[in-house]
Write a protein that holds these residues in place. Structure first.
Motif, mmCIF file in Angstrom:
data_model
loop_
_atom_site.group_PDB
_atom_site.id
_atom_site.type_symbol
_atom_site.label_atom_id
_atom_site.label_comp_id
_atom_site.label_asym_id
_atom_site.label_seq_id
_atom_site.Cartn_x
_atom_site.Cartn_y
_atom_site.Cartn_z
ATOM 1 N N ALA A 152 1.129 -1.130 -0.132
ATOM 2 C CA ALA A 152 0.290 0.252 -0.427
ATOM 3 C C ALA A 152 0.494 1.125 -0.010
ATOM 4 O O ALA A 152 0.359 1.507 -0.708
ATOM 5 N N LYS A 153 1.673 1.110 1.054
ATOM 6 C CA LYS A 153 2.960 2.119 0.979
ATOM 7 C C LYS A 153 3.567 2.742 -0.386
ATOM 8 O O LYS A 153 3.543 3.801 -1.140
ATOM 9 N N ALA A 154 4.275 2.448 -1.377
ATOM 10 C CA ALA A 154 4.835 1.788 -2.139
ATOM 11 C C ALA A 154 4.513 2.297 -3.015
ATOM 12 O O ALA A 154 4.698 2.856 -4.287
ATOM 13 N N ASN A 155 2.788 1.461 -3.372
ATOM 14 C CA ASN A 155 2.181 1.750 -5.046
ATOM 15 C C ASN A 155 1.030 3.434 -4.276
ATOM 16 O O ASN A 155 0.188 3.687 -5.229
ATOM 17 N N GLY A 156 1.045 3.964 -2.871
ATOM 18 C CA GLY A 156 0.430 5.155 -2.739
ATOM 19 C C GLY A 156 -1.115 4.710 -2.380
ATOM 20 O O GLY A 156 -1.915 5.655 -3.358
ATOM 21 N N VAL A 157 -1.794 3.510 -2.053
ATOM 22 C CA VAL A 157 -3.021 2.672 -2.737
ATOM 23 C C VAL A 157 -2.778 2.572 -0.660
ATOM 24 O O VAL A 157 -2.932 2.382 0.210
ATOM 25 N N PRO A 158 -4.016 2.743 0.105
ATOM 26 C CA PRO A 158 -5.401 2.913 1.045
ATOM 27 C C PRO A 158 -4.835 1.485 1.368
ATOM 28 O O PRO A 158 -5.152 0.330 0.203
ATOM 29 N N ARG A 159 -4.465 1.208 2.821
ATOM 30 C CA ARG A 159 -4.284 -0.416 2.718
ATOM 31 C C ARG A 159 -5.206 -0.777 2.884
ATOM 32 O O ARG A 159 -5.521 -2.177 2.797
ATOM 33 N N ASN A 160 -6.530 0.185 3.708
ATOM 34 C CA ASN A 160 -7.909 -0.809 3.394
ATOM 35 C C ASN A 160 -8.325 -1.476 2.616
ATOM 36 O O ASN A 160 -9.625 -2.301 1.510
ATOM 37 N N THR A 161 -7.982 -0.985 1.093
ATOM 38 C CA THR A 161 -8.244 -0.560 0.156
ATOM 39 C C THR A 161 -7.079 -2.075 -0.670
ATOM 40 O O THR A 161 -8.411 -3.299 -1.276
ATOM 41 N N VAL A 162 -6.300 -2.306 -0.125
ATOM 42 C CA VAL A 162 -5.298 -3.481 -1.126
ATOM 43 C C VAL A 162 -5.963 -5.110 -0.379
ATOM 44 O O VAL A 162 -6.058 -6.079 -0.649
ATOM 45 N N THR A 163 -6.226 -4.394 0.825
ATOM 46 C CA THR A 163 -6.358 -6.012 2.033
ATOM 47 C C THR A 163 -8.140 -6.130 1.388
ATOM 48 O O THR A 163 -8.718 -7.284 1.589
ATOM 49 N N LYS A 164 -8.991 -5.367 0.784
ATOM 50 C CA LYS A 164 -10.552 -5.830 0.832
ATOM 51 C C LYS A 164 -10.070 -6.480 -0.907
ATOM 52 O O LYS A 164 -10.976 -7.442 -1.695
ATOM 53 N N MET A 165 -9.230 -6.208 -1.774
ATOM 54 C CA MET A 165 -8.741 -6.659 -3.358
ATOM 55 C C MET A 165 -8.111 -8.218 -3.238
ATOM 56 O O MET A 165 -8.490 -8.752 -3.541
ATOM 57 N N VAL A 166 -7.416 -8.355 -2.296
ATOM 58 C CA VAL A 166 -6.540 -9.915 -1.562
ATOM 59 C C VAL A 166 -7.941 -10.437 -1.413
ATOM 60 O O VAL A 166 -7.942 -11.592 -1.905
ATOM 61 N N HIS A 167 -8.890 -9.862 -0.485
ATOM 62 C CA HIS A 167 -10.069 -10.857 0.008
ATOM 63 C C HIS A 167 -10.809 -11.603 -0.842
ATOM 64 O O HIS A 167 -11.726 -12.155 -1.253
ATOM 65 N N THR A 168 -11.619 -10.063 -2.331
ATOM 66 C CA THR A 168 -11.965 -9.889 -2.786
ATOM 67 C C THR A 168 -11.953 -10.609 -4.515
ATOM 68 O O THR A 168 -12.423 -10.946 -5.110
ATOM 69 N N CYS A 169 -10.646 -10.706 -4.941
ATOM 70 C CA CYS A 169 -10.302 -10.998 -6.286
ATOM 71 C C CYS A 169 -10.347 -12.607 -6.734
ATOM 72 O O CYS A 169 -10.764 -12.788 -7.421
ATOM 73 N N MET A 170 -10.594 -13.175 -5.836
ATOM 74 C CA MET A 170 -11.414 -14.882 -5.893
ATOM 75 C C MET A 170 -12.254 -14.988 -5.625
ATOM 76 O O MET A 170 -12.614 -16.536 -6.149
#
Length: 617
Positions: free
Chosen positions: A50-68
């Motif tokens: 999240a920090k490396a790409n300027g994306v909110p941490r909650n957004t990354v967490t949600k993407m990981v949980h819902t992508c499949m």
């Protein structure tokens, strides 16, 4: 829902979503989120990605949980989770219980507790009953609705203990359902249907694309120390102090501010603030020796970029001073943008500005002597927020302006969590430096000066038989010019004229082509001291009430100031005027202004202007 990230092989099997028609902002956000998701798959932590790409941490967490997880089309969401506002997963929370008692929101809670009712109501497409027409179809639906609820509650609780058994709530719900609401057109997209209550919910605004303006009454009592005609000092309370602010909604940058002392503010105060926002900010010569500006702080875009940017849309409510004819006409003509007048007393439509007002109140204003928290209802009365008494610390309007300038300039340079720990100045600086689109104009200075101009039609008056030279009347003032001397051919003719609301001493007559025909100067008692529209209107109002007279005086403004100072003990409005004039023009010299003005004797007899300069010019 899958809680483990996918593998590299699964990422390669996903199809890229169609980005046709997407805005560059959405595409850029998609690419950032895509890189962040791939970074997690390769073993990096969610926080690091999240920090490396300027994306909110909650957004990354949600993407990981819902992508499949499976989308409505039966396929995994895949890369589609990286599109902003694309995925809406059903809630995993247990349904709430059926409400036991009727009350506000009981019907909506019933629908959430019994989700099977929603499709039954959504399929109803028959006419609804009105005062003049019954609806048998609605009555059948109402009976079916009660029967469905009775199966789950056995007729206990809401809506059976309501007076109409929920009939009116059902009718209102169906009326809202029949309104034209936005529908999802994509086969693979599942979106929430809701009313858009704010403009930013429909459009995504960038830096300097939406400005918000409003006024806020400061939560503090102020007392002014004045001298009466006998030289005695006394304390009188100022009615209110208003804080007027313009802020950019995207960057949270304050572009201009002003204080107005008195019971209310006028259209001149509004235009004066927008005039200030179109000019470069200059730090004040601070009165308190220990007061300092925050390093690299300031007000406006010129502090951040060295250039003055202009806004595209200015949002404000329809308060009287905001929708006055002069305000709307000049802002539409010279601000060169869209003017959005929203409903009054609805601060949610300008949420960014209202949040800043709360920050200023809690962080600065309520800590001043006399600060308080206003009463909310009968159970929560007005409460003092400081132990310092306003009576023991009289107001110095100059010092208060200094304080607010330092505080607001410091706010612009303070990192904000809403901006990703960036300051408002930093956001604007980075946006302009990165090639973002900006609105600039070489006519900004001229537009700022024209904001306070009023166009009007005047008639040339005079009397050739009596030797009364041509003149123009405006607000109890008589205006003349050498260019009109002996121009009897102009009597009773009308001209388009321009007058500055900031300085009523001069009127400019225009030709039919818009060129300058003549510049008229006010005759005494209005010619000596500069004064604005509000000042002259107040003098006329007090004169009409018989409290004050300018007959025989050489300077009406000086005479009025002497009057309000001498009567500050008797009239509360006089205190507001003293404080207002002090804030605009600085403290007047009591020793000079308390002297009686010399009597003015009008000219009479034969007068030659050949070799004499008019003292009013």
């Amino acid at each position: 829902m899958n809680t483990l990230p996918p593998t590299e092989e699964q990422l390669d099997e996903w199809n890229e979503p169609d980005l046709t028609g997407r805005t560059p902002r959405v595409i850029a956000a998609y690419e950032k989120r895509k890189v962040a998701l791939r970074s997690v798959v390769r073993g990096n932590s969610v926080l690091a990605a999240a920090k490396a790409n300027g994306v909110p941490r909650n957004t990354v967490t949600k993407m990981v949980h819902t992508c499949m997880a499976l989308a409505p089309d039966g396929k995994p969401w895949g890369w589609r989770v990286c599109l902003p506002n694309r995925v809406r997963m059903p809630s995993t929370k247990p349904p709430p219980p059926v409400p036991a008692q009727p009350g506000p929101g009981a019907f909506n809670r019933l629908l959430r507790a019994l989700p099977g009712l929603v499709p039954v109501l959504a399929d109803f497409n028959k006419p609804l009953p009105t005062r003049d027409r019954k609806s048998t179809a609605f009555e059948r639906l109402f009976e079916k609705f009660l029967a469905t609820v009775r199966k789950h509650t056995e007729g206990v609780g809401y809506p059976f203990n309501a007076g109409d058994k929920g009939r009116r709530a059902l009718l209102e719900y169906l009326k809202r359902m029949k309104q034209d609401l936005p529908q999802s057109e994509g086969e693979e997209e599942h979106t929430e249907i809701a009313h858009a209550k704010q403009l930013q919910e429909v459009f995504e605004f960038g830096v300097m694309e939406r400005l918000e303006f409003d006024a806020h009454r400061m939560d503090a009592d102020f007392y002014l120390e004045v001298e009466d005609g006998a030289g005695k000092t006394l304390l009188r309370e100022v009615s209110y102090v208003w804080l007027l602010l313009i802020i950019d909604a995207a960057s949270r940058l304050v572009l201009g501010w002003s204080l107005v002392l008195g019971r209310g503010y006028s259209q001149i105060d509004v235009l004066r603030l927008f005039n200030r926002a179109l000019k470069p900010w200059e730090p004040r010569d601070l009165l308190a020796p220990d007061m300092r500006y925050v390093p690299d702080s300031g007000v406006g875009t010129e502090v951040a970029t060295g250039r003055l940017q202009r806004g595209l849309l200015s949002a404000m409510d329809n308060a009287m001073a905001h929708h006055a004819k002069l305000t709307t006409t000049n802002l539409s003509r010279y601000l060169r943008g869209v003017l959005h007048l929203g409903p009054a007393h609805v601060p949610e439509t300008r949420g960014i500005l209202e949040a800043l007002f709360r920050q200023l109140e809690n962080g600065a204003i309520r800590h001043l002597p006399g600060g308080f928290e206003p009463a909310r209802d009968a159970d929560t009365p007005k409460r003092a927020t400081t132990s310092d008494s306003a009576e023991k610390h009289p107001l110095n309007p100059i010092a208060l302006h200094d304080l607010m300038d330092v505080v607001i300039a410091g706010y612009n340079a303070t990192p904000l969590s809403a901006l990703g720990e960036q300051s408002a100045l930093g956001v604007v600086r980075r946006y302009v430096g990165g090639g973002g689109w900006t609105f600039e104009s070489s006519r900004t200075q001229a537009d700022a000066d024209k904001l306070a101009l009023l166009r009007l039609t005047v008639t040339i008056k005079g009397n050739q038989k009596e030797g009364r030279q041509p003149y123009v009347n405006y607000m109890r003032g008589r205006y003349r010019a050498f260019g009109l001397r002996d121009r009897w051919d102009l009597l009773n003719k009308q001209f388009q004229a321009v007058i500055s609301m900031e300085d009523l001493r001069y009127i400019t007559l225009l030709t039919e082509k818009g060129d300058v025909f003549a510049r008229l100067t006010a005759l005494p008692p209005w010619s000596r001291t500069r004064h604005d529209f509000d000042m002259r209107k107040l003098i006329i109002r007090w004169s009409n009430r018989g409290l004050f007279s300018i007959v025989g005086v050489d300077d009406a403004i000086s005479a009025y100031r002497n009057f309000v100072r001498a009567n500050a003990r008797q009239y509360g409005a006089a205190v507001d005027q003293l404080a207002r004039q002090w804030a605009l023009y600085g403290p007047a010299s009591t020793k000079n202004e308390m002297k009686p003005s010399p009597a003015f004797t009008p000219r009479n007899g034969h007068v030659s202007f050949d070799h004499v300069k008019d003292p009013t010019k």
